[in-house]
Design a protein around this motif. Structure first.
Motif, PDB file in Angstrom:
ATOM      1  N   ILE A  34       4.424  14.547  17.991  1.00  0.00           N
ATOM      2  CA  ILE A  34       4.091  13.220  17.656  1.00  0.00           C
ATOM      3  C   ILE A  34       2.737  12.857  17.312  1.00  0.00           C
ATOM      4  CG2 ILE A  34       4.018  12.307  19.991  1.00  0.00           C
ATOM      5  CD1 ILE A  34       5.985  10.724  17.148  1.00  0.00           C
ATOM      6  N   SER A  35       1.598  13.286  18.097  1.00  0.00           N
ATOM      7  CA  SER A  35       0.343  12.852  17.700  1.00  0.00           C
ATOM      8  C   SER A  35      -0.195  13.569  16.301  1.00  0.00           C
ATOM      9  CB  SER A  35      -0.643  13.540  18.796  1.00  0.00           C
ATOM     10  OG  SER A  35      -0.540  14.774  18.822  1.00  0.00           O
ATOM     11  N   ASP A  36       0.585  14.742  15.948  1.00  0.00           N
ATOM     12  CA  ASP A  36       0.298  15.194  14.672  1.00  0.00           C
ATOM     13  C   ASP A  36       0.916  14.205  13.308  1.00  0.00           C
ATOM     14  OD1 ASP A  36      -0.952  17.467  15.799  1.00  0.00           O
ATOM     15  OD2 ASP A  36       0.898  18.623  15.656  1.00  0.00           O
ATOM     16  N   ILE A  37       1.955  13.788  13.820  1.00  0.00           N
ATOM     17  CA  ILE A  37       2.644  12.603  13.030  1.00  0.00           C
ATOM     18  C   ILE A  37       1.979  11.447  12.930  1.00  0.00           C
ATOM     19  CG2 ILE A  37       4.787  11.460  12.671  1.00  0.00           C
ATOM     20  CD1 ILE A  37       6.375  13.786  14.165  1.00  0.00           C
ATOM     21  N   VAL A  38       1.484  10.926  13.694  1.00  0.00           N
ATOM     22  CA  VAL A  38       0.849   9.650  14.007  1.00  0.00           C
ATOM     23  C   VAL A  38      -0.733  10.090  13.143  1.00  0.00           C
ATOM     24  CG1 VAL A  38      -0.660   7.980  15.501  1.00  0.00           C
ATOM     25  CG2 VAL A  38       1.592   8.587  16.019  1.00  0.00           C
ATOM     26  N   ASP A  39      -1.218  11.087  13.405  1.00  0.00           N
ATOM     27  CA  ASP A  39      -2.446  11.514  12.688  1.00  0.00           C
ATOM     28  C   ASP A  39      -2.193  11.606  11.212  1.00  0.00           C
ATOM     29  OD1 ASP A  39      -3.964  11.700  14.918  1.00  0.00           O
ATOM     30  OD2 ASP A  39      -4.006  13.575  15.210  1.00  0.00           O
ATOM     31  N   LEU A  40      -1.034  11.813  10.888  1.00  0.00           N
ATOM     32  CA  LEU A  40      -0.862  12.234   9.429  1.00  0.00           C
ATOM     33  C   LEU A  40      -0.867  11.038   8.688  1.00  0.00           C
ATOM     34  CD1 LEU A  40       0.007  14.099   7.061  1.00  0.00           C
ATOM     35  CD2 LEU A  40       2.325  13.677   7.883  1.00  0.00           C
ATOM     36  N   GLN A  41      -0.101   9.899   9.315  1.00  0.00           N
ATOM     37  CA  GLN A  41      -0.055   8.624   8.658  1.00  0.00           C
ATOM     38  C   GLN A  41      -1.353   7.874   8.470  1.00  0.00           C
ATOM     39  OE1 GLN A  41       2.578   6.250   7.315  1.00  0.00           O
ATOM     40  NE2 GLN A  41       0.690   5.947   6.496  1.00  0.00           N
ATOM     41  N   SER A  42      -2.068   8.134   9.747  1.00  0.00           N
ATOM     42  CA  SER A  42      -3.611   7.591   9.735  1.00  0.00           C
ATOM     43  C   SER A  42      -4.482   8.116   8.698  1.00  0.00           C
ATOM     44  CB  SER A  42      -4.360   7.971  10.974  1.00  0.00           C
ATOM     45  OG  SER A  42      -3.539   7.424  12.134  1.00  0.00           O
ATOM     46  N   LYS A  43      -4.231   9.513   8.258  1.00  0.00           N
ATOM     47  CA  LYS A  43      -4.908  10.016   7.328  1.00  0.00           C
ATOM     48  C   LYS A  43      -4.820   9.571   5.803  1.00  0.00           C
ATOM     49  CE  LYS A  43      -5.561  14.445   9.445  1.00  0.00           C
ATOM     50  NZ  LYS A  43      -5.143  15.948   9.476  1.00  0.00           N
ATOM     51  N   PHE A  44      -3.735   8.696   5.769  1.00  0.00           N
ATOM     52  CA  PHE A  44      -3.496   8.359   4.242  1.00  0.00           C
ATOM     53  C   PHE A  44      -3.170   6.715   4.438  1.00  0.00           C
ATOM     54  CE2 PHE A  44      -1.956  12.530   4.084  1.00  0.00           C
ATOM     55  CZ  PHE A  44      -2.318  13.032   3.150  1.00  0.00           C
ATOM     56  N   ASN A  45      -3.716   6.015   3.309  1.00  0.00           N
ATOM     57  CA  ASN A  45      -3.367   4.547   3.167  1.00  0.00           C
ATOM     58  C   ASN A  45      -1.896   4.561   2.791  1.00  0.00           C
ATOM     59  OD1 ASN A  45      -3.079   2.063   1.647  1.00  0.00           O
ATOM     60  ND2 ASN A  45      -5.141   1.923   1.472  1.00  0.00           N
ATOM     61  N   VAL A  46      -1.115   3.416   3.180  1.00  0.00           N
ATOM     62  CA  VAL A  46       0.318   3.282   3.254  1.00  0.00           C
ATOM     63  C   VAL A  46       0.730   2.961   1.467  1.00  0.00           C
ATOM     64  CG1 VAL A  46       0.637   2.230   5.360  1.00  0.00           C
ATOM     65  CG2 VAL A  46       0.208   0.683   3.580  1.00  0.00           C
ATOM     66  N   SER A  47      -0.183   2.672   0.769  1.00  0.00           N
ATOM     67  CA  SER A  47       0.014   2.776  -0.749  1.00  0.00           C
ATOM     68  C   SER A  47       0.277   4.171  -1.185  1.00  0.00           C
ATOM     69  CB  SER A  47      -1.069   2.054  -1.512  1.00  0.00           C
ATOM     70  OG  SER A  47      -2.422   2.831  -1.578  1.00  0.00           O
ATOM     71  N   ASP A  48      -0.278   5.337  -0.446  1.00  0.00           N
ATOM     72  CA  ASP A  48      -0.256   6.813  -1.051  1.00  0.00           C
ATOM     73  C   ASP A  48       1.080   7.303  -0.230  1.00  0.00           C
ATOM     74  OD1 ASP A  48      -2.133   6.649  -2.715  1.00  0.00           O
ATOM     75  OD2 ASP A  48      -3.829   7.422  -1.442  1.00  0.00           O
ATOM     76  N   LEU A  49       1.049   6.912   1.055  1.00  0.00           N
ATOM     77  CA  LEU A  49       2.225   7.409   2.133  1.00  0.00           C
ATOM     78  C   LEU A  49       2.430   6.467   3.009  1.00  0.00           C
ATOM     79  CD1 LEU A  49       3.824   9.912   3.320  1.00  0.00           C
ATOM     80  CD2 LEU A  49       1.646  10.043   4.770  1.00  0.00           C
ATOM     81  N   GLN A  50       3.914   6.264   3.115  1.00  0.00           N
ATOM     82  CA  GLN A  50       4.288   5.511   4.248  1.00  0.00           C
ATOM     83  C   GLN A  50       5.522   6.468   5.041  1.00  0.00           C
ATOM     84  OE1 GLN A  50       4.257   2.087   5.581  1.00  0.00           O
ATOM     85  NE2 GLN A  50       5.276   3.354   7.130  1.00  0.00           N
ATOM     86  N   LEU A  51       5.138   6.526   6.295  1.00  0.00           N
ATOM     87  CA  LEU A  51       5.876   7.248   6.970  1.00  0.00           C
ATOM     88  C   LEU A  51       7.140   6.455   7.735  1.00  0.00           C
ATOM     89  CD1 LEU A  51       4.375  10.143   8.934  1.00  0.00           C
ATOM     90  CD2 LEU A  51       6.290   8.792  10.123  1.00  0.00           C
ATOM     91  N   VAL A  52       8.358   7.000   8.028  1.00  0.00           N
ATOM     92  CA  VAL A  52       9.103   6.115   8.745  1.00  0.00           C
ATOM     93  C   VAL A  52       9.958   7.125   9.755  1.00  0.00           C
ATOM     94  CG1 VAL A  52      11.421   4.885   8.487  1.00  0.00           C
ATOM     95  CG2 VAL A  52       9.643   4.836   6.681  1.00  0.00           C
ATOM     96  N   GLY A  53       9.921   6.847  10.896  1.00  0.00           N
ATOM     97  CA  GLY A  53      10.638   7.447  11.925  1.00  0.00           C
ATOM     98  C   GLY A  53      12.076   6.814  12.204  1.00  0.00           C
ATOM     99  N   ILE A  54      13.301   7.875  12.241  1.00  0.00           N
ATOM    100  CA  ILE A  54      14.657   7.386  12.607  1.00  0.00           C
ATOM    101  C   ILE A  54      15.210   8.206  13.578  1.00  0.00           C
ATOM    102  CG2 ILE A  54      16.740   6.998  11.325  1.00  0.00           C
ATOM    103  CD1 ILE A  54      15.543   6.850   8.631  1.00  0.00           C
ATOM    104  N   ASN A  55      15.580   7.500  14.529  1.00  0.00           N
ATOM    105  CA  ASN A  55      16.430   7.853  15.747  1.00  0.00           C
ATOM    106  C   ASN A  55      17.906   7.930  15.480  1.00  0.00           C
ATOM    107  OD1 ASN A  55      17.315   8.614  18.258  1.00  0.00           O
ATOM    108  ND2 ASN A  55      15.716   7.962  19.251  1.00  0.00           N
ATOM    109  N   SER A  56      18.398   9.123  15.463  1.00  0.00           N
ATOM    110  CA  SER A  56      19.763   8.804  15.240  1.00  0.00           C
ATOM    111  C   SER A  56      20.613   9.551  16.525  1.00  0.00           C
ATOM    112  CB  SER A  56      20.399   9.946  13.821  1.00  0.00           C
ATOM    113  OG  SER A  56      19.643   9.298  12.730  1.00  0.00           O
ATOM    114  N   ASN A  57      20.078   9.898  17.413  1.00  0.00           N
ATOM    115  CA  ASN A  57      20.530  10.499  18.730  1.00  0.00           C
ATOM    116  C   ASN A  57      21.537   9.232  19.093  1.00  0.00           C
ATOM    117  OD1 ASN A  57      19.577  12.965  18.554  1.00  0.00           O
ATOM    118  ND2 ASN A  57      18.184  12.420  20.327  1.00  0.00           N
ATOM    119  N   ASP A  58      22.533   9.975  19.827  1.00  0.00           N
ATOM    120  CA  ASP A  58      23.550   9.012  20.466  1.00  0.00           C
ATOM    121  C   ASP A  58      22.865   8.406  21.582  1.00  0.00           C
ATOM    122  OD1 ASP A  58      25.424   8.218  22.362  1.00  0.00           O
ATOM    123  OD2 ASP A  58      26.595   9.972  22.514  1.00  0.00           O
TER     124      ASP A  58
END
Length: 185
Positions: free
Chosen positions: A56-80
């Motif tokens: 999760i820290s790698d995922i948060v860092d990934l979004q931080s490395k890019f402007n949202v105009s270049d990358l938008q990350l979206v997390g989806i929780n589909s667990n019961d």
């Protein structure tokens, strides 16, 4: 924990299935809300999985490395939602505890996970500006929770897409906990 690898249901070049899902910020999101980004990274995650917690820290860092105009990350929780440590209220706690800098959405019907063919957490899907799948696979080369990453697989692929370069591989299975499907009567 059931160690599971992702499989390819949604194929390279196919358009991202739309969704209308509630985020931990109580807003409802659809694909249209992210149309201004050149790349969209949809990652199926959850609250309890040791693979997600390790990355999760790698995922948060990934979004931080890019402007949202270049990358938008979206997390989806589909667990019961009845599974231990899951559900909307626990998602809010998880988002706060890990400083999520991207929308974290609940797929309580599990329809979105099925449309994408998500099998595990984390299970990342990278789309280009036309919302066509360009890469389905891991965040980095650390495939077990106790491993440290050396190769930023997803970041490298995002940079190639932004630079209009071809990817060497369009599928590199992610490994994580199986999605906790609802048991139907």
């Amino acid at each position: 924990m059931a160690r599971t690898a992702s499989s390819q249901v949604l194929r390279t070049g196919q358009v991202a299935p739309d969704f209308r899902l509630k985020g931990v910020d109580n807003k409802v999101y659809s694909l249209n809300d992210f149309k201004s980004s050149k790349c969209l990274l949809v990652i199926f995650i959850c609250n309890h999985c040791p693979y997600v917690r390790a990355r999760i820290s790698d995922i948060v860092d990934l979004q931080s490395k890019f402007n949202v105009s270049d990358l938008q990350l979206v997390g989806i929780n589909s667990n019961d939602t009845s599974y231990q440590d899951e559900g909307f209220e626990n998602m809010k706690i998880f988002a706060q505890n890990y400083g999520l800098n991207f929308p974290y959405l609940i797929d309580d019907s599990q329809v979105t996970a099925k449309q994408y063919g998500a099998m595990c957490t984390p299970d990342p899907f990278l789309f280009d500006s036309e919302r066509r799948l360009v890469f389905h696979g891991r965040i980095n080369d650390a495939v077990e929770p106790d491993m440290s990453p050396n190769i930023p697989v997803m970041e490298n692929n995002i940079r190639k897409i932004l630079n209009k370069e071809n990817l060497e591989n369009d599928f590199d299975p992610s490994i994580g906990c199986s999605i906790k499907w609802k048991i139907l009567p």
